[in-house]
Design a protein around this motif. Structure first.
Motif, PDB file in Angstrom:
ATOM      1  N   ASN A   1       2.735   0.127  -7.633  1.00 37.90           N
ATOM      2  CA  ASN A   1       2.844  -1.276  -8.000  1.00 37.90           C
ATOM      3  C   ASN A   1       4.298  -1.714  -7.942  1.00 37.90           C
ATOM      4  OD1 ASN A   1       0.335  -0.253  -9.694  1.00 37.90           O
ATOM      5  ND2 ASN A   1       0.148  -2.457  -9.443  1.00 37.90           N
ATOM      6  N   ASP A   2       4.499  -3.010  -7.800  1.00 42.33           N
ATOM      7  CA  ASP A   2       5.830  -3.592  -7.935  1.00 42.33           C
ATOM      8  C   ASP A   2       6.081  -3.914  -9.401  1.00 42.33           C
ATOM      9  OD1 ASP A   2       6.050  -3.431  -5.231  1.00 42.33           O
ATOM     10  OD2 ASP A   2       6.047  -5.580  -4.859  1.00 42.33           O
ATOM     11  N   MET A   3       7.349  -4.049  -9.771  1.00 40.70           N
ATOM     12  CA  MET A   3       7.720  -4.376 -11.149  1.00 40.70           C
ATOM     13  C   MET A   3       8.553  -5.645 -11.176  1.00 40.70           C
ATOM     14  SD  MET A   3       8.876  -0.703 -12.706  1.00 40.70           S
ATOM     15  CE  MET A   3      10.047  -0.319 -11.405  1.00 40.70           C
ATOM     16  N   VAL A   4       8.235  -6.527 -12.104  1.00 35.67           N
ATOM     17  CA  VAL A   4       9.034  -7.727 -12.346  1.00 35.67           C
ATOM     18  C   VAL A   4       9.052  -7.989 -13.845  1.00 35.67           C
ATOM     19  CG1 VAL A   4       8.517  -8.805 -10.118  1.00 35.67           C
ATOM     20  CG2 VAL A   4       7.074  -9.295 -12.075  1.00 35.67           C
TER      21      VAL A   4
ATOM     22  N   LEU B   1       2.760  -5.776 -10.431  1.00 37.12           N
ATOM     23  CA  LEU B   1       2.084  -6.583  -9.417  1.00 37.12           C
ATOM     24  C   LEU B   1       1.651  -5.704  -8.246  1.00 37.12           C
ATOM     25  CD1 LEU B   1       4.565  -9.605  -9.438  1.00 37.12           C
ATOM     26  CD2 LEU B   1       2.426  -9.361 -10.712  1.00 37.12           C
ATOM     27  N   PRO B   2       0.828  -6.226  -7.363  1.00 37.44           N
ATOM     28  CA  PRO B   2       0.392  -5.435  -6.209  1.00 37.44           C
ATOM     29  C   PRO B   2       1.582  -4.929  -5.391  1.00 37.44           C
ATOM     30  CG  PRO B   2      -0.926  -7.436  -6.396  1.00 37.44           C
ATOM     31  CD  PRO B   2       0.185  -7.555  -7.394  1.00 37.44           C
ATOM     32  N   PRO B   3       1.449  -3.748  -4.796  1.00 34.92           N
ATOM     33  CA  PRO B   3       2.551  -3.179  -4.010  1.00 34.92           C
ATOM     34  C   PRO B   3       2.986  -4.099  -2.871  1.00 34.92           C
ATOM     35  CG  PRO B   3       0.695  -1.634  -4.179  1.00 34.92           C
ATOM     36  CD  PRO B   3       0.265  -2.912  -4.811  1.00 34.92           C
ATOM     37  N   GLY B   4       4.304  -4.232  -2.724  1.00 35.13           N
ATOM     38  CA  GLY B   4       4.855  -5.027  -1.633  1.00 35.13           C
ATOM     39  C   GLY B   4       4.860  -6.520  -1.865  1.00 35.13           C
ATOM     40  N   SER B   5       4.576  -6.975  -3.079  1.00 35.81           N
ATOM     41  CA  SER B   5       4.488  -8.413  -3.331  1.00 35.81           C
ATOM     42  C   SER B   5       5.785  -9.027  -3.861  1.00 35.81           C
ATOM     43  CB  SER B   5       3.333  -8.716  -4.301  1.00 35.81           C
ATOM     44  OG  SER B   5       3.558  -8.087  -5.546  1.00 35.81           O
ATOM     45  N   THR B   6       6.832  -8.224  -4.073  1.00 40.56           N
ATOM     46  CA  THR B   6       8.108  -8.764  -4.552  1.00 40.56           C
ATOM     47  C   THR B   6       9.228  -8.404  -3.581  1.00 40.56           C
ATOM     48  OG1 THR B   6       8.675  -6.815  -5.874  1.00 40.56           O
ATOM     49  CG2 THR B   6       7.369  -8.540  -6.959  1.00 40.56           C
ATOM     50  N   LEU B   7      10.322  -9.145  -3.665  1.00 40.58           N
ATOM     51  CA  LEU B   7      11.447  -8.923  -2.757  1.00 40.58           C
ATOM     52  C   LEU B   7      12.144  -7.588  -2.998  1.00 40.58           C
ATOM     53  CD1 LEU B   7      13.054 -12.495  -2.690  1.00 40.58           C
ATOM     54  CD2 LEU B   7      11.671 -11.394  -0.923  1.00 40.58           C
ATOM     55  N   ASN B   8      12.131  -7.101  -4.242  1.00 34.58           N
ATOM     56  CA  ASN B   8      12.846  -5.851  -4.535  1.00 34.58           C
ATOM     57  C   ASN B   8      11.914  -4.633  -4.517  1.00 34.58           C
ATOM     58  OD1 ASN B   8      11.577  -6.608  -7.013  1.00 34.58           O
ATOM     59  ND2 ASN B   8      12.980  -5.277  -8.109  1.00 34.58           N
ATOM     60  N   SER B   9      10.811  -4.712  -3.804  1.00 34.41           N
ATOM     61  CA  SER B   9       9.821  -3.637  -3.767  1.00 34.41           C
ATOM     62  C   SER B   9      10.234  -2.506  -2.828  1.00 34.41           C
ATOM     63  CB  SER B   9       8.474  -4.183  -3.305  1.00 34.41           C
ATOM     64  OG  SER B   9       7.539  -3.135  -3.165  1.00 34.41           O
ATOM     65  N   CYS B  10      10.008  -1.278  -3.276  1.00 37.90           N
ATOM     66  CA  CYS B  10      10.112  -0.118  -2.379  1.00 37.90           C
ATOM     67  C   CYS B  10       8.759   0.578  -2.281  1.00 37.90           C
ATOM     68  CB  CYS B  10      11.195   0.854  -2.844  1.00 37.90           C
ATOM     69  SG  CYS B  10      10.861   1.693  -4.395  1.00 37.90           S
ATOM     70  N   ALA B  11       7.701  -0.086  -2.738  1.00 35.02           N
ATOM     71  CA  ALA B  11       6.362   0.514  -2.729  1.00 35.02           C
ATOM     72  C   ALA B  11       5.947   0.940  -1.327  1.00 35.02           C
ATOM     73  CB  ALA B  11       5.341  -0.447  -3.328  1.00 35.02           C
ATOM     74  N   GLY B  12       6.295   0.168  -0.321  1.00 37.40           N
ATOM     75  CA  GLY B  12       5.935   0.512   1.048  1.00 37.40           C
ATOM     76  C   GLY B  12       6.695   1.700   1.602  1.00 37.40           C
ATOM     77  N   TRP B  13       7.735   2.110   0.907  1.00 34.51           N
ATOM     78  CA  TRP B  13       8.541   3.249   1.341  1.00 34.51           C
ATOM     79  C   TRP B  13       7.987   4.571   0.799  1.00 34.51           C
ATOM     80  CZ3 TRP B  13      14.151   1.416  -0.186  1.00 34.51           C
ATOM     81  CH2 TRP B  13      14.432   0.191   0.431  1.00 34.51           C
ATOM     82  N   ILE B  14       7.003   4.500  -0.069  1.00 29.75           N
ATOM     83  CA  ILE B  14       6.525   5.691  -0.784  1.00 29.75           C
ATOM     84  C   ILE B  14       5.251   6.218  -0.149  1.00 29.75           C
ATOM     85  CG2 ILE B  14       5.721   6.550  -3.021  1.00 29.75           C
ATOM     86  CD1 ILE B  14       7.395   4.293  -4.315  1.00 29.75           C
ATOM     87  N   GLN B  15       5.254   7.494   0.149  1.00 27.94           N
ATOM     88  CA  GLN B  15       4.060   8.187   0.657  1.00 27.94           C
ATOM     89  C   GLN B  15       3.609   9.151  -0.432  1.00 27.94           C
ATOM     90  OE1 GLN B  15       5.477  10.048   4.217  1.00 27.94           O
ATOM     91  NE2 GLN B  15       5.169   8.222   5.463  1.00 27.94           N
ATOM     92  N   LEU B  16       2.362   8.998  -0.871  1.00 29.81           N
ATOM     93  CA  LEU B  16       1.809   9.837  -1.931  1.00 29.81           C
ATOM     94  C   LEU B  16       1.161  11.074  -1.328  1.00 29.81           C
ATOM     95  CD1 LEU B  16       0.101   6.994  -3.997  1.00 29.81           C
ATOM     96  CD2 LEU B  16       2.402   7.943  -4.290  1.00 29.81           C
ATOM     97  N   SER B  17       1.324  12.220  -1.992  1.00 30.28           N
ATOM     98  CA  SER B  17       0.713  13.449  -1.482  1.00 30.28           C
ATOM     99  C   SER B  17      -0.794  13.436  -1.690  1.00 30.28           C
ATOM    100  CB  SER B  17       1.333  14.677  -2.148  1.00 30.28           C
ATOM    101  OG  SER B  17       1.143  14.651  -3.545  1.00 30.28           O
ATOM    102  N   ASP B  18      -1.256  12.890  -2.785  1.00 31.57           N
ATOM    103  CA  ASP B  18      -2.689  12.774  -3.083  1.00 31.57           C
ATOM    104  C   ASP B  18      -2.917  11.449  -3.798  1.00 31.57           C
ATOM    105  OD1 ASP B  18      -3.656  15.380  -2.277  1.00 31.57           O
ATOM    106  OD2 ASP B  18      -2.574  16.186  -4.005  1.00 31.57           O
TER     107      ASP B  18
ATOM    108  N   ALA C   1      12.619  -1.181  -6.360  1.00 29.97           N
ATOM    109  CA  ALA C   1      11.887  -0.547  -7.459  1.00 29.97           C
ATOM    110  C   ALA C   1      10.388  -0.567  -7.173  1.00 29.97           C
ATOM    111  CB  ALA C   1      12.178  -1.272  -8.769  1.00 29.97           C
ATOM    112  N   ALA C   2       9.690   0.375  -7.788  1.00 27.44           N
ATOM    113  CA  ALA C   2       8.225   0.438  -7.730  1.00 27.44           C
ATOM    114  C   ALA C   2       7.757   1.341  -8.863  1.00 27.44           C
ATOM    115  CB  ALA C   2       7.750   0.966  -6.382  1.00 27.44           C
ATOM    116  N   ALA C   3       6.457   1.382  -9.080  1.00 31.07           N
ATOM    117  CA  ALA C   3       5.874   2.248 -10.102  1.00 31.07           C
ATOM    118  C   ALA C   3       4.636   2.927  -9.530  1.00 31.07           C
ATOM    119  CB  ALA C   3       5.498   1.446 -11.341  1.00 31.07           C
TER     120      ALA C   3
END
Length: 171
Positions: free
Chosen positions: A1-4, A18-35, A63-65
């Motif tokens: 998720n994104d954080m604001v 908020l949903p991943p990638g929905s804010t300007l300061n998001s790094c959610a799209g940069w994260i690959q989860l192993s599982d 940032a992301a969570a």
């Protein structure tokens, strides 16, 4: 998720996810989860890996969570057996644990901001002292705002002191 941080009805800032990638300061799209789904048996531990890869043109801070949610299942037949015809109330608890991720791209970070307003509201009969401030983060990364205050009596002697609640401010 994104954080604001968003203001509530009282004007206090509250962390929102908020949903991943929905804010300007998001790094959610940069994260690959192993599982995305796994089981950890009671009394055991499990390592979890994820990979963060920033694009070549990335700047500033992001940032992301990642949230880990528990799925507790109560078998219906166990419930029926225990209550044998009695009315039953079921309360399901779903614990959640979050991992907040803050990424800064080396040599591109600008921590800039301005204190726009500050108000000190003396205590009332049924309300404590309130200190409110408005800060604008004009940089390109998060800023952790911290502070403390001192209260002096009429002789300028220290009467009390305390810390302000820390607050993470996003651009």
């Amino acid at each position: 998720n994104d954080m604001v941080n968003q203001s509530d009805e009282k004007g206090d800032l509250r962390r929102q996810f908020l949903p991943p990638g929905s804010t300007l300061n998001s790094c959610a799209g940069w994260i690959q989860l192993s599982d995305t789904s796994f089981i950890v048996a009671p009394g055991t531990t499990r390592d979890y890996e994820f990979l963060v890869t920033s694009p070549p043109d990335a700047t500033g801070g992001r940032a992301a969570a990642i949230f880990f949610n528990s799925l507790q299942q109560l078998e219906e037949e166990d419930l029926n057996r225990k209550n044998a015809g009695k009315p039953a109330v079921v309360i399901r608890i779903q614990p959640s644990m979050g991992l907040m991720i803050y990424i800064e791209v080396e040599n591109t970070v600008q921590r800039l901001g301005s204190l726009l307003d500050m108000q000190v509201m003396p205590p009332k009969e049924n309300e404590p002292l309130k200190i409110r401030y408005q800060f604008e983060n004009t940089g390109n990364t998060d800023i952790l705002l911290t502070g403390h205050f001192h209260i002096l009596d009429e002789n300028k002697a220290l009467a009390a002191k305390d810390e302000l609640a820390p607050l993470r401010s996003f651009p």
